[in-house]
Scaffold this motif. Structure first.
Motif, mmCIF file in Angstrom:
data_model
loop_
_atom_site.group_PDB
_atom_site.id
_atom_site.type_symbol
_atom_site.label_atom_id
_atom_site.label_comp_id
_atom_site.label_asym_id
_atom_site.label_seq_id
_atom_site.Cartn_x
_atom_site.Cartn_y
_atom_site.Cartn_z
ATOM 1 N N VAL A 216 24.023 8.201 -14.354
ATOM 2 C CA VAL A 216 22.761 8.892 -14.135
ATOM 3 C C VAL A 216 21.634 7.895 -13.907
ATOM 4 O O VAL A 216 21.433 6.972 -14.705
ATOM 5 N N GLU A 217 20.898 8.082 -12.834
ATOM 6 C CA GLU A 217 19.717 7.261 -12.561
ATOM 7 C C GLU A 217 18.517 7.904 -13.248
ATOM 8 O O GLU A 217 18.050 8.963 -12.843
ATOM 9 N N THR A 218 18.052 7.286 -14.308
ATOM 10 C CA THR A 218 16.988 7.872 -15.121
ATOM 11 C C THR A 218 15.617 7.465 -14.603
ATOM 12 O O THR A 218 15.456 6.482 -13.883
ATOM 13 N N GLY A 219 14.617 8.233 -15.012
ATOM 14 C CA GLY A 219 13.240 7.930 -14.646
ATOM 15 C C GLY A 219 12.402 7.675 -15.883
ATOM 16 O O GLY A 219 12.723 8.142 -16.980
ATOM 17 N N GLY A 220 11.345 6.918 -15.724
ATOM 18 C CA GLY A 220 10.466 6.629 -16.853
ATOM 19 C C GLY A 220 9.370 5.676 -16.440
ATOM 20 O O GLY A 220 9.366 5.132 -15.329
ATOM 21 N N THR A 221 8.458 5.442 -17.358
ATOM 22 C CA THR A 221 7.302 4.588 -17.061
ATOM 23 C C THR A 221 7.468 3.165 -17.571
ATOM 24 O O THR A 221 6.577 2.343 -17.394
ATOM 25 N N LEU A 222 8.604 2.869 -18.204
ATOM 26 C CA LEU A 222 8.822 1.542 -18.773
ATOM 27 C C LEU A 222 10.208 1.042 -18.393
ATOM 28 O O LEU A 222 11.203 1.735 -18.578
ATOM 29 N N THR A 223 10.279 -0.182 -17.866
ATOM 30 C CA THR A 223 11.542 -0.835 -17.531
ATOM 31 C C THR A 223 11.621 -2.151 -18.279
ATOM 32 O O THR A 223 10.688 -2.956 -18.226
ATOM 33 N N LEU A 224 12.723 -2.383 -18.984
ATOM 34 C CA LEU A 224 12.906 -3.583 -19.789
ATOM 35 C C LEU A 224 14.251 -4.219 -19.476
ATOM 36 O O LEU A 224 15.151 -3.551 -18.945
ATOM 37 N N ASP A 225 14.384 -5.500 -19.858
ATOM 38 C CA ASP A 225 15.651 -6.182 -19.617
ATOM 39 C C ASP A 225 16.255 -6.755 -20.897
ATOM 40 O O ASP A 225 17.141 -7.598 -20.835
ATOM 41 N N GLU A 226 15.764 -6.287 -22.053
ATOM 42 C CA GLU A 226 16.259 -6.812 -23.326
ATOM 43 C C GLU A 226 16.544 -5.645 -24.259
ATOM 44 O O GLU A 226 15.656 -4.842 -24.545
ATOM 45 N N PRO A 227 17.783 -5.486 -24.741
ATOM 46 C CA PRO A 227 18.168 -4.302 -25.516
ATOM 47 C C PRO A 227 17.326 -4.062 -26.768
ATOM 48 O O PRO A 227 17.035 -2.920 -27.110
ATOM 49 N N ARG A 228 16.951 -5.125 -27.479
ATOM 50 C CA ARG A 228 16.148 -4.919 -28.694
ATOM 51 C C ARG A 228 14.782 -4.336 -28.368
ATOM 52 O O ARG A 228 14.251 -3.518 -29.114
#
Length: 296
Positions: A216-228
């Motif tokens: 699923v390609e999700t949508g949102g206002t925040l994109t991060l590259d670190e799981p924590r």
């Protein structure tokens, strides 16, 4: 690091493998100037330039390629003989370089790596975390730790630990305001914390139930590259996050986060310690493999 008496040859092979005098020096625990002098001394003695050097790159000459191809197997045999002789005198010692994703390192540390270091205090473990899937041989590592599905097919893989499972999580307040998704398709109507992979693309959340698989390609206002950070964003109420289950265990138990779509997130692959299939495995790595197999 114990020197083998092959310093000049080891220096040339390390530079050839890593394509950098600085990286080669670090892998051999030498200063860059000492390594450069060792290479230059060997070139002077044999009367042949082995490397083309510029301010931006280092590459083998044609003579250097032939030299490395002929010398590398012999050096490996000599190093193996030295290590085997050393093993007869005592417990494993020396450096062990491992590359792992941050999550894999976290899962391996306490059950496996800490007991390993306590059992073999003469081993120096250099654990480098990197979410990029790299060529561990080319970059000078003895082994890697990744999920089984990402281990190259030409490597020896030693699985350990339970299967990895992921979880979709959000705060109770988020669910009170936005409702709870019942199927992965419902995520299209939710605010999600998107994950950017090391290759640059946005990760599509993966689900599976009774043989049906979805991405699923999700949508949102925040994109991060670190799981924590993704977990912290979910805890802050900024949206739903898709994280490894072990990362959210404490927050779920405390009620700070709640889980949804649990029936769509079955366990996936186990972690593996992997390393090149070669005639002689260094003593520290062999000892770690034995410990992992004992613990399971």
């Amino acid at each position: 690091m114990m020197r083998s008496g092959l310093t000049e040859l080891e220096a040339v092979l390390a530079v050839a493998r890593l394509g950098s005098f600085r990286a080669a020096a670090a892998s051999l625990e030498m200063s860059t100037s000492a390594l450069s002098q060792a290479v230059a001394a060997l070139e002077a003695r044999i009367g042949t330039r082995l490397f083309h050097r510029t301010t931006r790159s280092v590459r083998l000459t044609a003579a250097g390629e032939r030299f490395v191809g002929e010398v590398a197997p012999a050096v490996a045999d000599i190093q193996g003989a030295l290590e085997r002789a050393s093993e007869e005198a005592g417990t494993p010692s020396g450096a062990l370089r491992i590359n792992a994703s941050a999550g894999a390192a976290h899962l391996a540390m306490w059950p496996y790596l800490v007991p390993f270091l306590r059992k073999y205090p003469d081993v120096h473990l250099d654990l480098v975390t990197d979410d990029r899937l790299i060529d561990i041989v080319r970059e000078g590592f003895d082994a890697g730790i990744r999920t089984a599905d990402t281990v190259p097919g030409d490597m020896v893989a030693v699985p350990f630990g339970p299967p990895i499972r992921f979880a979709v999580v959000g705060t109770p307040d988020y669910f009170a305001r936005h409702g709870r998704p019942r199927t992965p398709a419902d995520l299209m109507h939710h605010v999600c914390v998107r994950a950017r992979m090391s290759a640059g693309h946005i990760y599509r959340w993966e689900f599976e139930r009774r043989g049906e698989t979805l991405a699923v390609e999700t949508g949102g206002t925040l994109t991060l590259d670190e799981p924590r950070l993704m977990l912290e964003a979910a805890l802050a109420g900024l949206g739903l996050a898709y994280v490894a289950e072990f990362q959210a265990t404490e927050a779920l138990a405390a009620g700070r986060l709640e889980r949804v779509l649990e029936d769509w997130t079955p366990p996936f692959d186990r972690l593996c310690l992997y390393y090149p299939g070669r005639r002689h495995v260094p003593a520290p790595l062999r000892a770690l493999v034995e410990l992992i197999r004992e613990v399971g």
